[in-house]
Design an enzyme around this catalytic site. Sequence first.
Site, PDB file in Angstrom:
ATOM      1  N   TYR A   2       4.641  10.047 -10.706  1.00 27.60           N
ATOM      2  CA  TYR A   2       3.708   9.427 -10.521  1.00 27.60           C
ATOM      3  C   TYR A   2       3.171   8.109 -11.087  1.00 27.60           C
ATOM      4  O   TYR A   2       2.626   7.086 -10.705  1.00 27.60           O
ATOM      5  CB  TYR A   2       2.719  10.423  -9.366  1.00 27.60           C
ATOM      6  N   ASN A  60       0.722  -1.282   0.245  1.00 28.08           N
ATOM      7  CA  ASN A  60       0.108  -0.184  -0.109  1.00 28.08           C
ATOM      8  C   ASN A  60       0.950   0.966   0.246  1.00 28.08           C
ATOM      9  O   ASN A  60       0.981   2.255  -0.221  1.00 28.08           O
ATOM     10  CB  ASN A  60      -1.233  -0.433   1.521  1.00 28.08           C
ATOM     11  N   THR A 104      -7.641  11.578   2.008  1.00 27.68           N
ATOM     12  CA  THR A 104      -6.861  10.789   2.791  1.00 27.68           C
ATOM     13  C   THR A 104      -6.141  11.846   2.769  1.00 27.68           C
ATOM     14  O   THR A 104      -5.759  13.531   2.238  1.00 27.68           O
ATOM     15  CB  THR A 104      -5.390  10.076   1.998  1.00 27.68           C
ATOM     16  N   LYS A 154       2.790   4.556 -11.159  1.00 32.94           N
ATOM     17  CA  LYS A 154       2.109   3.400 -10.949  1.00 32.94           C
ATOM     18  C   LYS A 154       1.477   3.008 -12.411  1.00 32.94           C
ATOM     19  O   LYS A 154       0.926   1.171 -11.849  1.00 32.94           O
ATOM     20  CB  LYS A 154       0.553   4.643 -10.683  1.00 32.94           C
ATOM     21  N   SER A 164      -2.490   0.089  -6.345  1.00 34.25           N
ATOM     22  CA  SER A 164      -2.192   1.519  -8.004  1.00 34.25           C
ATOM     23  C   SER A 164      -2.865   2.534  -7.655  1.00 34.25           C
ATOM     24  O   SER A 164      -3.097   3.133  -5.998  1.00 34.25           O
ATOM     25  CB  SER A 164      -2.103   0.140  -9.021  1.00 34.25           C
ATOM     26  N   SER A 165      -3.550   2.675  -8.426  1.00 37.75           N
ATOM     27  CA  SER A 165      -4.057   3.839  -8.946  1.00 37.75           C
ATOM     28  C   SER A 165      -4.648   4.327 -10.690  1.00 37.75           C
ATOM     29  O   SER A 165      -4.496   3.155 -10.874  1.00 37.75           O
ATOM     30  CB  SER A 165      -3.494   5.226  -8.645  1.00 37.75           C
TER      31      SER A 165
HETATM   32  P1  NAD Z   1      -0.997   8.638   2.948  1.00 35.71           P
HETATM   33  O1  NAD Z   1       0.248   9.724   1.853  1.00 35.71           O
HETATM   34  O2  NAD Z   1      -2.449   9.155   3.608  1.00 35.71           O
HETATM   35  O3  NAD Z   1      -0.667   7.635   3.447  1.00 35.71           O
HETATM   36  C1  NAD Z   1       1.048   7.029   2.851  1.00 35.71           C
HETATM   37  C2  NAD Z   1       1.735   5.596   3.917  1.00 35.71           C
HETATM   38  O4  NAD Z   1       2.766   5.507   3.479  1.00 35.71           O
HETATM   39  C3  NAD Z   1       2.194   6.902   5.403  1.00 35.71           C
HETATM   40  O5  NAD Z   1       1.776   6.001   6.202  1.00 35.71           O
HETATM   41  C4  NAD Z   1       3.809   6.875   4.263  1.00 35.71           C
HETATM   42  O6  NAD Z   1       4.260   6.527   5.853  1.00 35.71           O
HETATM   43  C5  NAD Z   1       3.557   5.364   4.449  1.00 35.71           C
HETATM   44  N1  NAD Z   1       4.475   5.858   3.173  1.00 35.71           N
HETATM   45  C6  NAD Z   1       5.105   6.168   2.317  1.00 35.71           C
HETATM   46  N2  NAD Z   1       6.574   6.354   1.685  1.00 35.71           N
HETATM   47  C7  NAD Z   1       6.419   5.076   2.671  1.00 35.71           C
HETATM   48  C8  NAD Z   1       8.160   3.800   3.072  1.00 35.71           C
HETATM   49  N3  NAD Z   1       9.046   4.964   2.051  1.00 35.71           N
HETATM   50  N4  NAD Z   1       7.787   2.936   2.746  1.00 35.71           N
HETATM   51  C9  NAD Z   1       7.025   2.562   4.061  1.00 35.71           C
HETATM   52  N5  NAD Z   1       5.943   3.293   4.022  1.00 35.71           N
HETATM   53  C10 NAD Z   1       6.053   4.556   3.171  1.00 35.71           C
HETATM   54  O7  NAD Z   1      -1.936   7.980   1.022  1.00 35.71           O
HETATM   55  P2  NAD Z   1      -3.001   7.413   0.626  1.00 35.71           P
HETATM   56  O8  NAD Z   1      -3.381   8.238   0.494  1.00 35.71           O
HETATM   57  O9  NAD Z   1      -3.425   6.547   2.323  1.00 35.71           O
HETATM   58  O10 NAD Z   1      -2.234   6.225  -0.173  1.00 35.71           O
HETATM   59  C11 NAD Z   1      -2.238   5.182   0.559  1.00 35.71           C
HETATM   60  C12 NAD Z   1      -1.527   4.398  -1.233  1.00 35.71           C
HETATM   61  O11 NAD Z   1      -2.310   4.940  -1.521  1.00 35.71           O
HETATM   62  C13 NAD Z   1      -0.648   4.752  -1.870  1.00 35.71           C
HETATM   63  O12 NAD Z   1       0.366   3.787  -3.250  1.00 35.71           O
HETATM   64  C14 NAD Z   1      -0.839   6.275  -2.528  1.00 35.71           C
HETATM   65  O13 NAD Z   1      -0.766   5.879  -4.181  1.00 35.71           O
HETATM   66  C15 NAD Z   1      -1.599   5.231  -3.177  1.00 35.71           C
HETATM   67  N6  NAD Z   1      -3.885   5.613  -3.869  1.00 35.71           N
HETATM   68  C16 NAD Z   1      -4.082   6.780  -3.047  1.00 35.71           C
HETATM   69  C17 NAD Z   1      -5.259   7.530  -3.523  1.00 35.71           C
HETATM   70  C18 NAD Z   1      -5.866   8.486  -3.125  1.00 35.71           C
HETATM   71  O14 NAD Z   1      -7.050   8.945  -4.109  1.00 35.71           O
HETATM   72  N7  NAD Z   1      -5.561   9.585  -1.969  1.00 35.71           N
HETATM   73  C19 NAD Z   1      -5.528   7.168  -4.973  1.00 35.71           C
HETATM   74  C20 NAD Z   1      -5.496   6.191  -5.590  1.00 35.71           C
HETATM   75  C21 NAD Z   1      -3.339   5.368  -5.171  1.00 35.71           C
END
Ligand code: NAD
Length: 269
Positions: free
Chosen positions: A173, A97, A208, A177, A159-160
């Site tokens: 990004y 994740n 988030t 992805k 992913s995304s």
């Molecule tokens: P977020 O920034 O709120 O949380 C991401 C988490 O990953 C954080 O706890 C961060 O500390 C941790 N992290 C980042 N880099 C790291 C590393 N190198 N090693 C260990 N931990 C690490 O983001 P989110 O929105 O919860 O995103 C989670 C996943 O979902 C990501 O892969 C993001 O790309 C993907 N995503 C998010 C969205 C969105 O709209 N929020 C949409 C599609 C995909």
Amino acid sequence: MLAAVNMVALITGASRGIGRGIALELSKIGCDLTLNFRNNESLAQQTAEECVALARSKGHAIRAETVKADIAQTQDREKLIAFAKANFGRLDILVNNAGIAPEVRADILETSEESFDRVFATNAKGPYFLTQLAAHWMIEQVRATVATEQLKPKIITISSVSAYAASTNRGDYCVAKAALSMLTPLFAARLAEYGINVYEIRPGIIATDMTQAVKGKYDQLIADGLTPIKRWGTPQDVGLAVAAVVQDFLPFSTGQVIDVDGGFHIRRL
Ligand code: NAD
């Protein structure tokens, strides 16, 4: 009578956001959890405590342990797997994740190599090699399993929609992805013989910390009909999809992409 053994899930980037949402849903169905965090120990600890309490409220006794590791670093990935081995001795579920957005949203004509490397290391290379490590352990477990035991490990990657939707102000990004998306068919094809199914969950716009900076822009796009389901997604939406896979509700599907995006992916006329 033997006590039922909990499934064990390892979730990267689990202290907040989508990772936390996944952890909460898996705790509800009684999974033991290894919750990886990179830099906020107290937040990770808080998530772990919430998971244990939530599980208890659903009648499950679970353990949730936190472990600091940067998935972009080789030694940290090894540490993460070693921690899970030492603390739980088995791995049923890996959830890739953790991910990062670029520090600056820069036009692709200006993206720096430094930003590209940083984003790629966490969003594509890290999950690829963590999956490789986890896959070795899962294969070992399957080989050691006696026929009466139920062991069907699974690998789930978050992913995304950026794997296919072009955002010209964060090409690094999108490219990372898109690369990450290839992980699922590759490992699905390689691991099927061991009964290990592999899935990609592809979130759309999820509320988030990551999307907080662009909240106004996405509020408007959603109101204007960008997604057929006119609301922000939540970490729970993604967590529920992961929980469905973990409960083996898709046993004859592997290499599958599951869109959790309010219908964003539908082409419309
Ligand atoms: P977020 O920034 O709120 O949380 C991401 C988490 O990953 C954080 O706890 C961060 O500390 C941790 N992290 C980042 N880099 C790291 C590393 N190198 N090693 C260990 N931990 C690490 O983001 P989110 O929105 O919860 O995103 C989670 C996943 O979902 C990501 O892969 C993001 O790309 C993907 N995503 C998010 C969205 C969105 O709209 N929020 C949409 C599609 C995909």
